[in-house]
Write an enzyme that holds these catalytic residues in place. Structure first.
Site, PDB file in Angstrom:
ATOM      1  N   GLU A   1      15.898 -10.870 -33.544  1.00  0.00           N
ATOM      2  CA  GLU A   1      16.427 -10.000 -32.881  1.00  0.00           C
ATOM      3  C   GLU A   1      16.693  -8.311 -32.762  1.00  0.00           C
ATOM      4  OE1 GLU A   1      20.213 -13.386 -32.374  1.00  0.00           O
ATOM      5  OE2 GLU A   1      20.769 -11.524 -33.540  1.00  0.00           O
TER       6      GLU A   1
ATOM      7  N   GLU B   1      16.877 -20.015 -32.114  1.00  0.00           N
ATOM      8  CA  GLU B   1      18.604 -19.830 -32.323  1.00  0.00           C
ATOM      9  C   GLU B   1      19.888 -20.424 -31.102  1.00  0.00           C
ATOM     10  OE1 GLU B   1      20.729 -17.099 -34.433  1.00  0.00           O
ATOM     11  OE2 GLU B   1      18.944 -16.458 -35.101  1.00  0.00           O
TER      12      GLU B   1
END
Length: 700
Positions: A162, A319
């Site tokens: 991320e 995710e």
């Protein structure tokens, strides 16, 4: 048990097996004692897991000191997973530097706009432009790549994690030096920079590059183009870090694909993911549902945009959550059916991998209340049974793997640069939210049962009959010509308030708004008239506008007024206009109507463009249809957006999977229960249910 093979994006060149979906999660075995690992692999096999993302936050465990390495535990985990038939997407582990590194080199820590140091204690406490951090990070990446280059479990590399989630904007001296270098590359000379930034205003003219800084805390509003360029630079700085790690991996393991997890969700505006997509071997995304009346719409919007950033090719859902998250003010569990529905809606928009954060719910740490595939309650739980059920469903859907998204006839254009520019300070209103306006249009399409693509700016528009470009604030001259060409070529363009206002330097177009789109739209606006929070105006078509109004003057007889203001300062003046241009048209919506208000307007515009829905009338607005296709076969994903059963009369095809009232019907023909073929050829979707049909050309 037999595991479904991995999709093509994750298969080694010598793997000749037929592809299946990737299914799994982030796996953090270093949080658990050794005796748990064997149980993990056993349960993974039971759930149908065939891939995990490993070692994402393991730097401190892998390298406990600068000259000390501990690969023994990771070797064992890699071997254990491979023996269990589970592939590994191995992280470079650079997302969270260990305490020894930040203690020895505090100069790698980010600095806020106000000059405060961001200290260790959470994650992503590193500067994207720090040469010291880069040196240590690449040393770690090299060690991992060289150690596991030939390991049979390794199927992909997961760069960092991320990128930019918490450290995108760094105002340190490292950032200042890198920003100046970026500006030199962009502008070449100080004169060009001074022109672009409009430094004649407020005596800001620069005479030496060393005078140029990031937009740190200032006495008043910082220079707007300086702010915009810093946003551009910050996205590019993270992209450069991605490239640096990727190049190490490609040098050592050229046959192993490289990805990083984007965050195309919510308000993650800072990273220009459409620009990043070319830097990875396959696109990956993280998405978490945010509560609210448009929660499911937003999930679909984000998955749709991800699929189009991937060019319509399959992508990796890296995710999402099995149930509740831990970071919202109130974290509610998902309701029955939502785990599967949410997952399969991503699949519908092109995901060939369905993964969660995380495999086993943590017992300690900041995310211990974040759901996982194995919850605190353990395998004897409704949540784990739902996880296992989804694994079986994905195996049934193996024929879908590798198929592309089927293009729609309509598109919503999404532009990161306009997003950045339109929400800066010193504007007519601070209430405008770019992504929300785009989402409202998307919700209107869903309500009408019409498929639409959410595409990044730069996508070839001629393939679409109707294009909506909401709040297209930044319109360089070249883009204005492209949009004009689209309309004169027979396309139907729709844009909105605060569009066509500035060029690429954030300089206002002069002569009246909407700047270079005035002639195309056939209107001229002399002055904005934004509305105070809580104030609204009525239109004569029965809709209600908020946020914004314009004092519009039609500039030609070929402009049709679709709706006028009935109340407010602009009463009697046009609110929604449409100009016919040959076989095409250009429409303008001058106020925020919200999802409900846009539905009627959009219906008229779609009708004029000849674009219709593909589902039977009773299901439109209640069921979302998304289509994937390959070699002449179409896969229809039908997602019930309601909490009630929905009938789909006349919709036929081979049922690959359908959620019934009693679970999943995975056989063509069904048994007459909700979610399958009702025995009379009637397909019925269960509440929050999903059906996937394989259809051949010409099928009704």
């Amino acid at each position: 048990m037999t595991h479904t093979p991995l999709p093509p994006m994750l298969r080694r060149p010598d793997d000749g097996t037929a592809p299946g979906f990737a299914y799994g999660a982030d796996y953090n075995p270093d949080q658990w004692p050794r005796e748990v690992w064997d149980e993990d692999v056993r349960l993974m096999r039971e759930a149908g897991v065939n891939v995990v993302s490993l070692a994402i936050f393991s730097w401190a465990r892998i390298q406990p000191a600068e000259d000390t390495w501990d690969f023994g535990w990771l070797d064992e985990v890699m071997d254990l997973l491979h023996a269990g038939g589970i592939a590994v997407d191995l992280a470079t582990a650079t997302a969270s530097p260990p305490p020894w590194l930040t203690t020895a080199h505090p100069e790698v820590l980010p600095v806020t706009q106000a000059g405060e140091t961001v200290w260790p204690g959470a994650r992503q406490h590193w500067r994207p432009t720090s040469p010291v951090f880069r040196e240590y990070a690449l040393r770690l990446v090299t060690a991992l790549a060289e150690r596991y280059r030939d390991h049979p479990a390794l199927v992909a590399w997961h760069v960092n994690n991320e990128l930019g989630c918490h450290n995108v904007y760094d105002y340190s001296d490292d950032a200042a030096r890198a920003f100046r270098a970026w500006l030199r590359s962009r502008y070449g000379t100080l004169d060009a920079l001074n022109h672009a930034w409009g430094t004649a205003f407020w005596s800001q003219r620069y005479t030496d590059w060393e005078q140029v800084l990031p937009p740190r805390l200032a006495a008043s509003h910082p220079n707007p183009t300086q702010q915009l360029d810093f946003k551009r630079f910050s996205s590019d700085a993270l992209k450069e870090h991605l490239r640096a790690e990727r190049e190490v991996l490609r040098r050592v393991t050229p046959e192993v694909p490289v990805t990083t997890n984007f965050m195309i969700t919510g308000e993650s505006r800072a990273m220009h993911y459409a620009d990043w997509a070319a830097e990875v071997d396959f696109v990956s995304n993280d998405h978490y549902v945010r509560p609210g009346p448009q929660a499911l719409d937003e999930l679909s919007f984000s998955a749709n945009l991800t699929g189009n950033i991937a060019g319509g090719r399959p992508w990796f859902l890296m995710e999402h959550s099995t149930s509740a998250v831990n970071w919202q003010p109130i974290n509610r569990a998902k309701r029955d059916g939502e785990l599967a529905r949410d997952s399969l809606l991503h699949v519908a928009h092109g995901a060939d991998a369905v993964c969660f954060f995380q495999w086993r719910q943590s017992a300690a740490g900041a995310e211990k209340y974040h759901s996982a595939m194995v919850p605190h309650a353990g395998a004897d739980s409704a949540l784990f049974r739902a996880v296992t059920d989804l694994g079986r469903t994905l195996r049934d859907l193996a024929p879908v793997v590798g198929s592309d998204r089927s293009p729609a006839r309509a598109a919503i254009v999404f532009d990161w640069q306009s997003w950045w520019a339109v929400e800066q300070d010193s504007h007519p209103t601070h209430l405008l939210r770019y992504r929300q306006e785009a989402l409202d249009w998307y919700s209107a399409f869903l309500a009408l049962g019409v498929r639409v693509d959410v595409v990044p700016l730069g996508t070839e528009l001629d393939r679409y009959d109707l294009v909506v470009a909401p709040v297209l604030h930044m319109v360089p001259g070249r883009l204005a010509k492209e949009l004009t060409g689209y309309v004169t070529g027979g396309g139907h363009l729709v844009t909105t308030y605060f569009s066509g206002i500035v060029d690429e330097n954030d300089h206002a177009w002069l002569g009246g708004y909407p700047g270079p789109l005035r002639d195309l739209l056939g209107i001229r606006v002399e002055e904005f008239d934004p509305l105070p929070d809580g104030e609204s105006v009525e239109l004569d078509d029965g809709t209600t506008g908020t946020l914004w109004t314009d004092r519009i003057a039609a500039t030609g007889p070929d402009v049709e007024v679709l709706a006028s203001y009935r109340t407010g300062e602009q009463a009697g003046r046009p609110a929604i206009t449409r100009r016919r241009v040959g076989d095409g048209s250009a429409a303008y919506v001058s106020t925020r109507l919200g999802a409900d208000g846009l539905t009627g307007v959009l219906a008229r515009l779609l009708d004029a463009a000849g674009v219709t829905g593909e589902l039977p009338e009773p299901a439109r607005g209640r069921v979302e249809l998304t289509v994937r296709e390959r070699d002449g076969e179409a896969y229809w994903f039908l997602v019930n957006r309601t909490d009630e059963p929905v009938e789909l009369p006349g919709v036929t095809g081979e049922v690959l999977a359908a959620r019934t009232a009693d679970g999943w019907d995975r056989e063509d023909g069904g048994d007459g229960g909700d979610g399958g073929d009702g025995g009379d050829g009637l397909l019925v979707l269960a509440p929050r249910g999903v059906a996937v049909l394989r259809r051949t050309p010409g099928a009704p």
